[in-house]
Design a protein around this motif. Structure first.
Motif, PDB file in Angstrom:
ATOM      1  N   ARG A   1     -62.417 -57.319 -86.938  1.00 33.85           N
ATOM      2  CA  ARG A   1     -63.809 -57.027 -87.269  1.00 33.85           C
ATOM      3  C   ARG A   1     -63.978 -56.417 -88.659  1.00 33.85           C
ATOM      4  NH1 ARG A   1     -68.211 -59.148 -84.415  1.00 33.85           N
ATOM      5  NH2 ARG A   1     -67.779 -59.161 -82.186  1.00 33.85           N
ATOM      6  N   ALA A   2     -62.987 -55.637 -89.088  1.00 39.30           N
ATOM      7  CA  ALA A   2     -63.070 -55.044 -90.426  1.00 39.30           C
ATOM      8  C   ALA A   2     -62.987 -56.125 -91.499  1.00 39.30           C
ATOM      9  CB  ALA A   2     -61.950 -54.025 -90.612  1.00 39.30           C
ATOM     10  N   LEU A   3     -62.140 -57.135 -91.259  1.00 32.93           N
ATOM     11  CA  LEU A   3     -62.032 -58.240 -92.202  1.00 32.93           C
ATOM     12  C   LEU A   3     -63.300 -59.088 -92.180  1.00 32.93           C
ATOM     13  CD1 LEU A   3     -58.350 -59.370 -91.468  1.00 32.93           C
ATOM     14  CD2 LEU A   3     -59.170 -57.968 -93.365  1.00 32.93           C
ATOM     15  N   GLU A   4     -63.796 -59.361 -90.996  1.00 29.07           N
ATOM     16  CA  GLU A   4     -65.014 -60.162 -90.876  1.00 29.07           C
ATOM     17  C   GLU A   4     -66.166 -59.495 -91.616  1.00 29.07           C
ATOM     18  OE1 GLU A   4     -66.940 -62.352 -87.138  1.00 29.07           O
ATOM     19  OE2 GLU A   4     -67.544 -60.243 -87.256  1.00 29.07           O
ATOM     20  N   LYS A   5     -66.303 -58.184 -91.434  1.00 29.04           N
ATOM     21  CA  LYS A   5     -67.393 -57.465 -92.090  1.00 29.04           C
ATOM     22  C   LYS A   5     -67.253 -57.476 -93.607  1.00 29.04           C
ATOM     23  CE  LYS A   5     -69.865 -53.046 -92.038  1.00 29.04           C
ATOM     24  NZ  LYS A   5     -69.936 -51.667 -91.484  1.00 29.04           N
ATOM     25  N   ALA A   6     -66.008 -57.421 -94.073  1.00 24.88           N
ATOM     26  CA  ALA A   6     -65.769 -57.446 -95.519  1.00 24.88           C
ATOM     27  C   ALA A   6     -66.105 -58.805 -96.122  1.00 24.88           C
ATOM     28  CB  ALA A   6     -64.317 -57.081 -95.803  1.00 24.88           C
ATOM     29  N   ILE A   7     -66.047 -59.840 -95.305  1.00 22.65           N
ATOM     30  CA  ILE A   7     -66.220 -61.210 -95.805  1.00 22.65           C
ATOM     31  C   ILE A   7     -67.655 -61.701 -95.653  1.00 22.65           C
ATOM     32  CG2 ILE A   7     -65.547 -63.613 -95.382  1.00 22.65           C
ATOM     33  CD1 ILE A   7     -62.737 -62.412 -94.589  1.00 22.65           C
ATOM     34  N   LEU A   8     -68.228 -61.567 -94.466  1.00 22.29           N
ATOM     35  CA  LEU A   8     -69.544 -62.139 -94.210  1.00 22.29           C
ATOM     36  C   LEU A   8     -70.651 -61.300 -94.841  1.00 22.29           C
ATOM     37  CD1 LEU A   8     -69.164 -63.196 -90.456  1.00 22.29           C
ATOM     38  CD2 LEU A   8     -68.991 -64.647 -92.496  1.00 22.29           C
ATOM     39  N   PRO A   9     -71.793 -61.916 -95.131  1.00 23.88           N
ATOM     40  CA  PRO A   9     -72.940 -61.157 -95.643  1.00 23.88           C
ATOM     41  C   PRO A   9     -73.401 -60.098 -94.633  1.00 23.88           C
ATOM     42  CG  PRO A   9     -73.281 -63.509 -95.948  1.00 23.88           C
ATOM     43  CD  PRO A   9     -72.074 -63.366 -95.072  1.00 23.88           C
ATOM     44  N   THR A  10     -73.881 -59.014 -95.136  1.00 26.05           N
ATOM     45  CA  THR A  10     -74.422 -57.933 -94.306  1.00 26.05           C
ATOM     46  C   THR A  10     -75.775 -57.509 -94.867  1.00 26.05           C
ATOM     47  OG1 THR A  10     -73.402 -56.188 -95.633  1.00 26.05           O
ATOM     48  CG2 THR A  10     -72.090 -57.083 -93.791  1.00 26.05           C
ATOM     49  N   VAL A  11     -76.485 -56.725 -94.098  1.00 23.07           N
ATOM     50  CA  VAL A  11     -77.770 -56.204 -94.564  1.00 23.07           C
ATOM     51  C   VAL A  11     -77.583 -55.396 -95.851  1.00 23.07           C
ATOM     52  CG1 VAL A  11     -79.683 -54.644 -94.013  1.00 23.07           C
ATOM     53  CG2 VAL A  11     -78.767 -56.174 -92.250  1.00 23.07           C
ATOM     54  N   ASP A  12     -76.542 -54.580 -95.882  1.00 28.60           N
ATOM     55  CA  ASP A  12     -76.313 -53.741 -97.072  1.00 28.60           C
ATOM     56  C   ASP A  12     -75.996 -54.593 -98.306  1.00 28.60           C
ATOM     57  OD1 ASP A  12     -76.823 -51.439 -95.683  1.00 28.60           O
ATOM     58  OD2 ASP A  12     -74.705 -50.993 -95.275  1.00 28.60           O
ATOM     59  N   LYS A  13     -75.214 -55.648 -98.125  1.00 21.75           N
ATOM     60  CA  LYS A  13     -74.887 -56.510 -99.269  1.00 21.75           C
ATOM     61  C   LYS A  13     -76.150 -57.176 -99.816  1.00 21.75           C
ATOM     62  CE  LYS A  13     -70.210 -57.605 -97.615  1.00 21.75           C
ATOM     63  NZ  LYS A  13     -69.321 -58.665 -97.076  1.00 21.75           N
TER      64      LYS A  13
END
Length: 680
Positions: A657-669
């Motif tokens: 999940r840490a890798l997924e979050k680093a890769i996929l777009p997020t609200v903060d990004k």
């Protein structure tokens, strides 16, 4: 070797039949010999694969084919097959020199690919053995609709090395389908000898262990042995309702094609040896030896054949060439148009439903609406399970195993037989789960690409009416093969509509439109949103969303965000966060990527001036690049800054999940990127 009844022989066959065959063989060979001269004279026929040495089996395939009833899938060496099946000498030459009146493709497809779709002589691609799957799909429709007919796949022995050919034969034997696999074995795949393809000298014997498959061997150089074999194959396929493989031993008297030089890999002795086995010369000798014809009678037929070819040649040369202005014709058929929901909008009153519910209920409604609708895929229909995510739950219980069924774990088979079954009738609509996850769709790409240009390649005579459903995207912790989204690669291929909804109502409406339209649609489902309350929406029972109509999800004047799929909800959340700071973003949900609502995009750019494109896929070569390019080319003067893209980095999506979050777009990004653009 299985026993084959001797229906035809030199002594018992009626003279008028023998004469008809001799005419076909003679005219066909005359055109086969003449074809290379067209290229030498710069008239055309730049690809010609001579059939000489395959005469017996090709005559037989064409003779047992019943037009507008059986389905025939010839390959690029099947000139005599097509002629024997009913094409005229002029039609063969029209194809060879790529004239606009060529019945196969109007000059759009490679020469030597003969077809007449209105007779069920199908237009197939150059990919060897590709059409084997289509023949199986057509046979599935023949069986379902109770027709007393067969589907025939004609191909060379080297095509049996292809994995999708094994998939086709396996599927045909499992389903007990009336399909004949006619294998023309001349010992070579271009320059590759058979020993480099398989350890078995008679390649059909590789399939002896397949249940429900009968294997017949014949001499493809001999007219009577070939006729007997194909006649028995058709009888068995019709009566036993199961597939038959006919391996015909042939010789290739010439090079593979006019771009091949067989003297580079065949000895002079071998080249002379195969000429000694000329099937036409053998048949002619037999007609004289058994006193069925005199020399004078045959000479008269041969003279008549020359005259027929000469007349056909002159007529074909006068035919028009393809019109360059026509290149945009038949890329995609006209889509189903909604009268009640022309903009894909509706009243918001009522109970909200989840995205997965919208899909499931729409599938069931459309199956009731059109009884000629089918669905299959992996894990589709086993007791109470309905697809890996249960999107199709309950369909088999209501509509039965003949309309809703499991497919083998073979994505090419799923896609290819959908193409083939669709060929049976334009009323048929097919939905397939192309793979359990979008990431697994790659094995089906061969059939996807082939199907994408069927409508264009056939000059509008056939389009696969198929909706391909793919559970797409990440945010589920799936990692490789479970969390990628692949629309960036797919949108580069013309001939397919591609939709990517974000909300339950749009998912339902686009699915209904896809299933009612002619042509092929890639329906990408953001699986992370199947049960997410954020994607829930009110769904009218008859809701329809047209292709190419975007939907404004939020109004604003400070920043224009263009998005789709999972990213729509992230963009909306980011816009809400910015609104608390007094910055109002407009969020446009594309819903449909191909076709795309360019007018809505350009209008938003003109209105606001600052633009951001957000999608889940990689920024590098992602679909956002196409959007940004259109804006730069057509609305540059309306911009107040550069178009910014937010997406994934150029890396696969990781599992943790840490890798997924680093890769996929997020609200903060998205929020951070928006702040930079707004400050520009």
């Amino acid at each position: 070797m299985t026993t084959v009844p001797q229906v035809y022989s030199i002594k018992s066959t009626p003279k008028e039949t023998l004469e008809k065959w001799f005419r076909l063989l003679t005219i066909g060979r005359a055109i086969d010999n003449k074809a290379p001269n067209y290229l030498k004279q710069a008239i055309g026929w730049s690809y010609h694969a001579p059939y000489a040495g395959h005469d017996g089996i090709q005559l037989a395939i064409g003779q047992i084919f019943e037009k507008e009833k059986d389905h025939l899938f010839p390959y690029y060496r099947d000139m005599l097959t097509a002629f024997s099946a009913g094409l005229t000498a002029e039609e063969l030459i029209l194809n060879g020199i790529s004239k606009a009146t060529d019945p196969a493709s109007g000059g759009r497809h490679m020469s030597n690919h003969f077809a007449k779709p209105e007779w069920n002589i199908h237009n197939v691609s150059s990919l060897t053995g590709n059409h084997t799957l289509h023949a199986v799909g057509a046979a599935r429709a023949i069986k379902y609709y109770g027709e007393k007919a067969v589907s025939i796949s004609s191909q060379g022995e080297s095509s049996l090395s292809e994995g999708y050919v094994y998939e086709a034969i396996n599927g045909a034997s499992k389903e007990k389908l009336p399909v004949i696999f006619a294998i023309q074995d001349n010992g070579y795949g271009i320059s590759v000898p058979k020993k480099d393809q398989t350890a078995t000298r008679k390649v059909a014997n590789n399939f002896n262990s397949f249940k429900n498959l009968r294997v017949i061997h014949c001499n493809g150089k001999d007219v009577f042995d070939s006729m007997n074999a194909m006649t028995e194959a058709k009888r068995h396929a019709l009566e036993a309702e199961e597939p038959v493989m006919v391996q015909a031993n042939c010789v290739r008297m010439r090079s593979h094609s006019n771009s091949d030089r067989h003297e580079l890999y065949r000895s002079e002795a071998e080249r002379n040896y195969v000429l000694d086995y000329d099937p036409l010369a053998k048949y002619r000798r037999m007609l004289i030896r058994y006193e069925r014809f005199t020399e004078e009678e045959l000479a008269a037929i041969e003279a008549d054949a020359k005259a027929i070819v000469k007349t056909a040649h002159k007529a074909a040369l006068k035919a028009p060439d393809p019109d360059p202005e026509s290149i945009f014709d038949f890329v995609l058929p006209e889509a189903y148009e909604s009268e009640k929901y022309p903009d894909g909008l509706h009243e918001e009153d009522g109970e909200k439903k989840k995205l997965i519910t919208g899909l499931n209920e729409t599938l069931k409604a459309e199956f009731r609406h059109n009884p000629d609708t089918f669905i299959w895929g992996q894990d589709m229909a086993n007791k109470d399970k309905g697809g890996i995510f249960n999107v199709s739950k309950g369909l088999q219980q209501e509509f039965g195993i003949k309309r809703v069924f499991n497919a083998p774990i073979a994505e090419d088979f799923i896609m290819g037989t959908a193409n083939g079954m669709s060929r049976f009738s334009d009323k048929i609509r097919i939905v397939v789960e192309g793979a359990e996850f979008a990431d697994y769709f790659w094995p089906a790409m061969e059939q996807y690409v082939d199907s994408s240009h069927d409508y264009w390649r056939s000059n509008g005579k056939f389009t696969p009416n198929v909706t391909i459903r793919l559970a797409s995207g990440g945010y589920i912790g799936g990692g490789l093969y479970h969390s990628q989204t692949i629309e960036g690669a797919l949108t580069s291929i013309p001939g397919v509509r591609i939709v990517y909804p974000s909300f339950a109502d749009d998912a339902a409406g686009l699915l209904r439109t896809s299933m009612r339209s002619r042509g092929m649609t890639m329906f990408m489902e953001p699986k992370a949103l199947y049960n997410d309350p954020k994607a829930a929406a009110v769904i009218p029972d008859d809701f329809e969303v047209p292709f190419g109509k975007a939907r404004t999800r939020r109004e604003g004047n400070d920043l224009f965000i263009i998005t789709y799929g999972n990213a729509t909800h992230l963009a909306l959340d980011a816009a809400e966060k910015l609104a608390k700071e007094g910055l109002e973003c407009e969020v446009l949900d594309l819903r449909s990527l191909v076709p795309m609502d360019k007018d809505a995009i350009l209008a938003g750019v003109k209105k606001i001036g600052k633009v951001m494109v957000v999608h889940e896929d990689k920024v590098h070569s992602g679909f956002g690049a196409e959007i940004a390019s259109i804006i730069m080319e057509e609305a540059f003067e309306d911009l107040d800054g550069p178009v910014h893209r937010v997406g994934s980095p150029f890396t696969p999506v990781g599992f943790h999940r840490a890798l997924e979050k680093a890769i996929l777009p997020t609200v903060d990004k998205i929020y951070d990127a928006a702040k930079k653009i707004l400050a520009y």
